[in-house]
Every structure is written in structure tokens, then in C-alpha cells.
Write an enzyme that holds these catalytic residues in place. Structure first.
Site, PDB file in Angstrom:
ATOM      1  CB  SER A 184      -0.889  -0.007   1.256  1.00  0.00           C
ATOM      2  OG  SER A 184      -1.468   1.263   1.469  1.00  0.00           O
ATOM      3  CE1 TYR A 197      -3.176  -2.084   5.846  1.00  0.00           C
ATOM      4  CE2 TYR A 197      -2.755   0.061   4.860  1.00  0.00           C
ATOM      5  CZ  TYR A 197      -3.078  -1.268   4.730  1.00  0.00           C
ATOM      6  OH  TYR A 197      -3.308  -1.796   3.487  1.00  0.00           O
TER       7      TYR A 197
END
Length: 254
Positions: free
Chosen positions: A123, A136
Site C-alpha cells: 500500500s 497499518y
């Protein structure tokens, strides 16, 4: 390929199979996994990557692997204080530990054969940090550093290593599933774009491929170079509201 039952995973499976891949798919949702494997003419091997013993069993069942696509990930957006220790462990296990262990075991076999490719679906959160995404960010930053170093280690063995960095993806995936809305001017890409980037990374042995509009890619680059300035810009743009929406939408999925 791990994470096959997610929205992006399903598109990846179809596109990779269309390029001639004989797919072995894994995921937790058998109700989605088996029909998908049948659709692409592949095999389904259910596995829970939070189980420490599951990875070796999975790889043994898969047999010889030419390309490993580590796509599985758990949502981990939100304030760290909102996560239980168990939830933190699960995110670290799936998003970081599982790809590392799978790469170790698979790369050993690939190095012996002197061919193969490891692909990590990451990501843009692995390149630039944002508020309410510390956990995250930690998993994705860690995955990027691991992949870049592993790429150099595997180079003498003729084994490729690539990382794909999606931004906001429409139609399916964590962002789409959360129901969050983006500020004006912040664009998205599609799951098909992620699949095409993954194929390009494999075929050309690219170290990294970003999947996002130019503006978001430039903002990510700026965030990596000047993180404090980037944080101030994100505050002014109201990006904290986006991550808060993501966290709320993901609350019952993690």
C-alpha cells in the site's frame, strides 16, 4: 496467491490466470475460495495465516511455486489505543509475519532452482505515514524494507522480488469496503489496475510499482521526503477524516 477471497484478490486471480498462470489460491472464506479456484482452473487451499503452523502446511500442499503473490492483509486503520493486543498481533501476523515466513520458505526452493518471483501487494501507506494509521503504516513500512533488502539478497540466485503499492482503490478492497469518501481532487484506481501492475512487475522484475494517480504518487513522495510538512498538509486537507472513516468502516472486519 494469498488473500484470494478479497475483492482485489479475486481480480488478481482472474488476470493472472488469463496470462497463463496455474493458480493455487488460499484464503479463509471457503465459500468464495472454491468457486474462484474453479473459475480460473486452479486449486483452493483454505488457510488462516494467523495460525503459526498454517504457513508451512500451506506451502507443502501447494508444491513447487514459480511465483508467490502475497496479497493477504487485515485492516489496521485507527488509533492504536482502540486496538486490543490480540488485534495488534493478528495484524502483524497477517500483514508482516506471514509474507516474511512465506518468502523465506519459498525463496529457498526458488534459489535452488535459480528461478522464481516473489510479489508483495502492499500500500502507499508503506511509503508515507498518516494520522490514525500507525499500526497499518508499521506493517506496510516493514514490508517495504523487507522486500527491498530481500531483492538484493535474491539477485545472485536469479529470483525476482517486487512490491506493488496501491493507493485508494475503487470498487473493491479495504478502502471501497469501508465506505469512506475522498476529498475533491484525490483520485482512485481500479482492482484491474492493481492486477496489471502486478503482472508488469513480474514480467519485468520491477522493484516497486505504485498504483495511484500522479497527484497521489507525488504527495506520497513528498510525505517520504518531508514527513512533518506532509502531515501539516494532510491536516489542512482533512485527511484525518478519511482515515477516521476508514477505521470506522473496518472496525468489524479486522
Amino acid at each position: 496467491m494469498t488473500g484470494a477471497t478479497g475483492g482485489i484478490g479475486q481480480v488478481l486471480a482472474v488476470e493472472l490466470a488469463a496470462r497463463g498462470g496455474r493458480m493455487t489460491l488460499t484464503g479463509r472464506r471457503i465459500d468464495l475460495l472454491e468457486p474462484l479456484a474453479e473459475k480460473v482452473g486452479g486449486r483452493a487451499i483454505p488457510a488462516d495465516l494467523t495460525d503459526p503452523d498454517a504457513i508451512e502446511k500451506l506451502l507443502d500442499a501447494a508444491g513447487e511455486i514459480d511465483v508467490l503473490v502475497a496479497n493477504a492483509a487485515l485492516p489496521a486503520t485507527g488509533l492504536l489505543t482502540d486496538y486490543s493486543i490480540d488485534e495488534i498481533d493478528r495484524a502483524l501476523d497477517v500483514n508482516l509475519r506471514a509474507p516474511i515466513i512465506m518468502a523465506k520458505l519459498t525463496a529457498q526452493r526458488m534459489a535452488t532452482r535459480r528461478r522464481g518471483h516473489l510479489v508483495f501487494i502492499s500500500s502507499l501507506s508503506g511509503k508515507a505515514a498518516s494520522a490514525q494509521a500507525s499500526l497499518y503504516n508499521a506493517t506496510k513500512f516493514g514490508l517495504r524494507g523487507f522486500a527491498l533488502a530481500l531483492r538484493e539478497d535474491m539477485r545472485p540466485h536469479n529470483v525476482g522480488v517486487s512490491t506493488v503499492f496501491p493507493g485508494y482503490i475503487s470498487d473493491s478492497g479495504m478502502f471501497a469496503d469501508s465506505g469512506a469518501t475522498l476529498p475533491r481532487g484525490v483520485g482512485t484506481r481500479s482492482p484491474q489496475d492493481v492486477a496489471r501492475a502486478t503482472i508488469r512487475a513480474i514480467e519485468n522484475n520491477l522493484a516497486e510499482v505504485d498504483v495511484a494517480p500522479l497527484g497521489l504518487r507525488l504527495a506520497t513522495l513528498a510525505g517520504a521526503i518531508t514527513p512533518t510538512v506532509s502531515a501539516a498538509v494532510q491536516r489542512r486537507m482533512g485527511m484525518q477524516k478519511i482515515t477516521a472513516q476508514l477505521a470506522e468502516g473496518q472496525r468489524y472486519k479486522r
